[in-house]
Design a protein around this motif. Structure first.
Motif, PDB file in Angstrom:
ATOM      1  N   ARG A 164       0.886  -1.179   0.000  1.00 29.79           N
ATOM      2  CA  ARG A 164       0.000   0.000   0.000  1.00 29.79           C
ATOM      3  C   ARG A 164       0.916   1.219   0.000  1.00 29.79           C
ATOM      4  O   ARG A 164       1.717   1.389   0.913  1.00 29.79           O
ATOM      5  N   ILE A 165       0.823   2.062  -0.989  1.00 27.23           N
ATOM      6  CA  ILE A 165       1.766   3.173  -1.129  1.00 27.23           C
ATOM      7  C   ILE A 165       1.020   4.481  -1.404  1.00 27.23           C
ATOM      8  O   ILE A 165       0.065   4.501  -2.189  1.00 27.23           O
ATOM      9  N   HIS A 166       1.470   5.547  -0.721  1.00 25.22           N
ATOM     10  CA  HIS A 166       0.840   6.861  -0.880  1.00 25.22           C
ATOM     11  C   HIS A 166       1.012   7.357  -2.316  1.00 25.22           C
ATOM     12  O   HIS A 166       2.081   7.175  -2.908  1.00 25.22           O
ATOM     13  N   TYR A 167      -0.007   8.019  -2.841  1.00 28.40           N
ATOM     14  CA  TYR A 167       0.003   8.349  -4.281  1.00 28.40           C
ATOM     15  C   TYR A 167       1.125   9.286  -4.689  1.00 28.40           C
ATOM     16  O   TYR A 167       1.475   9.363  -5.871  1.00 28.40           O
ATOM     17  N   THR A 168       1.731   9.982  -3.719  1.00 30.60           N
ATOM     18  CA  THR A 168       2.822  10.911  -4.050  1.00 30.60           C
ATOM     19  C   THR A 168       4.180  10.210  -4.156  1.00 30.60           C
ATOM     20  O   THR A 168       5.162  10.823  -4.548  1.00 30.60           O
ATOM     21  N   ASP A 169       4.228   8.938  -3.765  1.00 26.91           N
ATOM     22  CA  ASP A 169       5.517   8.223  -3.704  1.00 26.91           C
ATOM     23  C   ASP A 169       5.907   7.688  -5.093  1.00 26.91           C
ATOM     24  O   ASP A 169       5.132   6.961  -5.715  1.00 26.91           O
ATOM     25  N   PRO A 170       7.104   8.047  -5.566  1.00 27.91           N
ATOM     26  CA  PRO A 170       7.537   7.591  -6.901  1.00 27.91           C
ATOM     27  C   PRO A 170       7.632   6.071  -7.050  1.00 27.91           C
ATOM     28  O   PRO A 170       7.674   5.558  -8.166  1.00 27.91           O
ATOM     29  N   LYS A 171       7.616   5.356  -5.906  1.00 30.08           N
ATOM     30  CA  LYS A 171       7.665   3.882  -5.994  1.00 30.08           C
ATOM     31  C   LYS A 171       6.472   3.330  -6.774  1.00 30.08           C
ATOM     32  O   LYS A 171       6.538   2.244  -7.353  1.00 30.08           O
ATOM     33  N   ILE A 172       5.362   4.075  -6.751  1.00 31.36           N
ATOM     34  CA  ILE A 172       4.176   3.601  -7.473  1.00 31.36           C
ATOM     35  C   ILE A 172       4.492   3.426  -8.956  1.00 31.36           C
ATOM     36  O   ILE A 172       4.190   2.384  -9.554  1.00 31.36           O
TER      37      ILE A 172
END
Ligand code: OGA
Ligand code: ZN
Length: 331
Positions: free
Chosen positions: A24-32
């Motif tokens: 689960r990753i925050h939408y601002t994180d480039p990992k997405i």
């Protein structure tokens, strides 16, 4: 920050397999974008992608605002809603066995659907509304839809070379309904607007473990394995499937990569659920080697289709493949 959990594991159906968690990753994180580039699933949290739906689309609001047109509703005698392709039924008197559709499709107005949901009791057929959003929806739904975070969605589409958006399917489910394991030939941003759904995903490389029906079968793209009672004699590799899972909550958007298998269940005793997905065509595929797993699936599909084309009879496909392989490519 400690996330509050609004469900517990007794609401999840039980299967023989064990699953890792999808990140689960925050939408601002480039990992997405790294995960999307690698064709890996991810739950995008905290975004405004479907915020207006999360804020408004309760079943009651949809009852008031979805419009008076008829919507596609499936009914099922069991909790499973296994999809089938009507257009593949007539041709498919496969080995003389008649195909019996596991669900029935009908048109229903939203009011009638909601009334049946409210009055539902055990023993009744279960219902699942699955309708692409179209120009018959009421003005408030149009407004909510217009305020999705299209900028975020369009950026992902451009960055990852996806083709055009083909549709947004609205799914309104009774608690406990299950969409059995299948894969789609499209990229999917799966938005959860209301209630909780458990999503179990498997990579395209699990093709051999999940035993898809033949391409010309009405259940094309669906696993033949019944997750509730796996037949390990017929499907011995099922236990080797490497699944990952998550429970999506209101506001979450799960990226389901093209050709990834997915099984989706509305939690038991969790009330109705509302989801809205974004289906995109895959990007233009250039074959560079080594081939990706999903490209091998696509090639397998084409070989099956070509053989049917020339042999003209589904019954002849298996024997020809077997005679090609046995003693030459076996071992
Ligand atoms: C999908 C899908 C089923 C469900 O969005 O591709 O299979 O029950 N959804 O949500
Ligand atoms: Zn699907």
């Amino acid at each position: 920050m400690c996330e509050e959990k609004h469900w517990n594991s007794s609401q999840l159906r039980r299967y023989d397999l064990q699953f890792e968690q999808i990140p689960r990753i925050h939408y601002t994180d480039p990992k997405i974008d790294e995960l999307i580039s690698a064709n890996k699933p991810v739950v995008i949290t905290g975004s405004n992608i479907i915020k207006t739906a999360r804020d408004h689309w309760t079943p009651e609001y949809l009852e008031q605002n979805l419009g008076v047109a008829g919507h596609t509703v499936f009914s099922s005698k069991t909790h499973k809603f296994k999809y089938f392709d009507d257009s593949k039924i007539s041709k498919n008197n496969l080995n003389g066995i008649e195909f019996i559709p596991p669900t029935r499709k009908c048109k229903m107005r939203m009011g009638e659907f909601m009334k049946k949901l409210r009055e539902w009791k055990p023993g009744n057929d279960r219902l699942y509304l699955q309708q692409p959003l179209n120009n018959t929806v009421g003005p408030l739904i149009v407004e909510d839809f217009a305020h999705f975070d299209w900028e975020y969605v369009n950026k992902r589409q451009a960055k990852h070379n996806w083709g055009p958006l083909t549709s947004n399917l609205l799914l309104i489910s009774q608690e406990g309904n299950v969409t059995p394991c299948h894969y789609d030939e499209q990229q999917n941003f799966f938005g959860q607007a209301y209630g909780y759904k458990r999503c179990i995903l498997f990579p395209p490389s699990d093709f051999e473990c999940l035993y898809p029906h033949p391409v010309f079968h009405p259940h094309d793209r669906q696993s033949m394995v019944d997750f509730d009672r796996p037949d390990y004699v017929k499907f011995p590799k099922f236990g080797n499937a490497k699944g990952c899972e998550t429970v999506v909550e209101p506001g979450d958007v799960l990226y389901i990569p093209i050709y990834w298998w997915h099984h989706i269940e509305s939690l038991m005793r969790g009330g109705p659920t509302v989801s809205v997905n974004f289906w995109f065509k895959g990007g233009p595929t250039s074959l560079s080697y080594p081939l990706k797993d999903h490209q091998k699936v696509s090639i397998t599909r084409n070989v099956e289709k070509m053989l049917l084309e020339v042999l003209q009879d589904p019954k002849e496909v298996g024997p020809l493949l077997r005679s090609m392989v046995m003693g030459r490519y076996s071992e």
